[in-house]
Write an enzyme that holds these catalytic residues in place. Structure first.
Site, mmCIF file in Angstrom:
data_model
loop_
_atom_site.group_PDB
_atom_site.id
_atom_site.type_symbol
_atom_site.label_atom_id
_atom_site.label_comp_id
_atom_site.label_asym_id
_atom_site.label_seq_id
_atom_site.Cartn_x
_atom_site.Cartn_y
_atom_site.Cartn_z
ATOM 1 N N CYS A 38 1.002 -1.116 -0.016
ATOM 2 C CA CYS A 38 0.039 0.098 -0.110
ATOM 3 C C CYS A 38 0.997 1.165 -0.006
ATOM 4 O O CYS A 38 1.903 1.214 -0.526
ATOM 5 C CB CYS A 38 -0.813 0.024 0.872
ATOM 6 S SG CYS A 38 -0.009 -0.050 2.753
ATOM 7 N N ASN A 89 2.261 1.456 4.508
ATOM 8 C CA ASN A 89 2.709 0.056 5.140
ATOM 9 C C ASN A 89 2.420 0.131 6.726
ATOM 10 O O ASN A 89 2.859 -0.530 7.263
ATOM 11 C CB ASN A 89 4.128 -0.236 4.753
ATOM 12 C CG ASN A 89 4.306 -1.742 5.375
ATOM 13 O OD1 ASN A 89 5.625 -2.031 5.813
ATOM 14 N ND2 ASN A 89 3.605 -2.702 5.255
ATOM 15 N N CYS A 100 -1.510 0.806 7.393
ATOM 16 C CA CYS A 100 -2.867 0.481 7.569
ATOM 17 C C CYS A 100 -3.475 -0.845 6.767
ATOM 18 O O CYS A 100 -3.665 -1.713 7.496
ATOM 19 C CB CYS A 100 -3.926 1.740 6.892
ATOM 20 S SG CYS A 100 -3.659 3.360 7.851
ATOM 21 N N ARG A 101 -3.332 -0.700 5.470
ATOM 22 C CA ARG A 101 -4.029 -1.651 4.562
ATOM 23 C C ARG A 101 -2.972 -2.823 4.467
ATOM 24 O O ARG A 101 -3.391 -4.159 4.731
ATOM 25 C CB ARG A 101 -4.369 -1.261 3.214
ATOM 26 C CG ARG A 101 -5.465 -0.052 3.350
ATOM 27 C CD ARG A 101 -5.760 0.635 2.056
ATOM 28 N NE ARG A 101 -4.600 1.525 1.830
ATOM 29 C CZ ARG A 101 -4.419 2.347 0.714
ATOM 30 N NH1 ARG A 101 -5.217 2.269 -0.413
ATOM 31 N NH2 ARG A 101 -3.425 3.068 0.487
ATOM 32 N N SER A 102 -1.674 -2.874 4.051
ATOM 33 C CA SER A 102 -0.766 -3.725 3.377
ATOM 34 C C SER A 102 -0.774 -4.893 4.868
ATOM 35 O O SER A 102 -0.411 -5.797 4.823
ATOM 36 C CB SER A 102 0.290 -3.437 3.113
ATOM 37 O OG SER A 102 1.024 -2.613 3.667
ATOM 38 N N ASP A 150 -8.475 3.501 1.226
ATOM 39 C CA ASP A 150 -7.505 4.077 2.163
ATOM 40 C C ASP A 150 -8.218 4.474 3.499
ATOM 41 O O ASP A 150 -8.911 5.425 3.242
ATOM 42 C CB ASP A 150 -6.558 5.193 1.643
ATOM 43 C CG ASP A 150 -5.424 5.434 2.662
ATOM 44 O OD1 ASP A 150 -5.507 5.054 3.701
ATOM 45 O OD2 ASP A 150 -4.526 6.473 2.008
HETATM 46 P P1 4NP Z 1 -1.899 2.864 3.998
HETATM 47 O O1 4NP Z 1 -2.396 4.262 4.737
HETATM 48 O O2 4NP Z 1 -1.183 3.141 2.777
HETATM 49 O O3 4NP Z 1 -3.023 2.085 3.996
HETATM 50 O O4 4NP Z 1 -0.617 2.301 5.234
HETATM 51 C C1 4NP Z 1 -1.591 5.328 4.763
HETATM 52 C C2 4NP Z 1 -0.823 5.664 5.767
HETATM 53 C C3 4NP Z 1 -0.199 6.503 6.038
HETATM 54 C C4 4NP Z 1 -0.378 7.733 5.101
HETATM 55 C C5 4NP Z 1 -1.322 7.468 3.920
HETATM 56 C C6 4NP Z 1 -2.211 6.364 3.934
HETATM 57 N N1 4NP Z 1 0.269 8.919 5.244
HETATM 58 O O5 4NP Z 1 0.027 9.948 4.374
HETATM 59 O O6 4NP Z 1 1.033 9.113 6.091
#
Ligand code: 4NP
Length: 159
Positions: free
Chosen positions: A11, A14, A16-18, A126
């Site tokens: 994602c 790294n 939240c989703r992955s 997201d």
């Molecule tokens: P992820 O979510 O891609 O599912 O881990 C996010 C985590 C952090 C951020 C954006 C999306 N960020 O902008 O810091």
């Protein structure tokens, strides 16, 4: 397929989703007796070395899986050789993975939800700027994909 499948879930951050996709896949593979490796990474370096978002940790715990020891990392060139499959959680991350892929890599690179019949082409939204319910939606998506992926890999291992 010959050899052990090894899956990288990717994602943006790294956190939240992955990590949830990795956790859901590890559980589905263990439940099915599938011998496979799994890891997760981000296309961005924002959260290198940090644990998953507390909302992802809580979501995984609700499903009996501990992910608080996971550490964020960014996808790297060696991943395209180390893993048999690299799955993006959404389209922009798929584009970014493809843009950093070495030209001669062997890994299958694709969109995670393409594994789910009827959900082909869909993104895992997201949840970072959302609430707990968004993390529950993330879990629903990644666990369905994990089940489908494990079923597919189990079939390939037998054939
Ligand atoms: P992820 O979510 O891609 O599912 O881990 C996010 C985590 C952090 C951020 C954006 C999306 N960020 O902008 O810091």
């Amino acid at each position: 397929m010959t050899g052990k499948p090894s899956i990288l879930f990717v994602c943006l951050g790294n956190i939240c989703r992955s990590p949830l996709a990795e956790a859901a896949f590890r559980k589905a593979a263990a439940d099915a007796g599938l011998d496979a490796e799994a890891d997760s990474a981000g296309t961005a370096a924002y959260h290198v070395g940090t644990p998953p978002d507390p909302r992802s940790i809580d979501t995984a715990r609700r499903h009996g899986i501990e992910i608080s020891h996971f550490q964020g990392r960014q996808i790297e060139q060696a991943d395209f050789v180390r893993f048999t499959h690299i799955f993006a959680l959404d389209h922009s991350n798929l584009d970014n993975i493809r843009s950093v892929a070495p030209s001669d890599h062997s890994a299958h690179v694709g969109l995670l939800m393409d594994m789910v019949p009827g959900r082909e082409g869909a993104a895992v939204a997201d949840p970072y700027y959302g609430g707990e319910e968004h993390f529950a939606d993330t879990w629903e998506d990644v666990s369905r994909a994990a089940q489908s992926l494990v079923a597919k890999l189990t079939g390939q291992q037998r054939s």
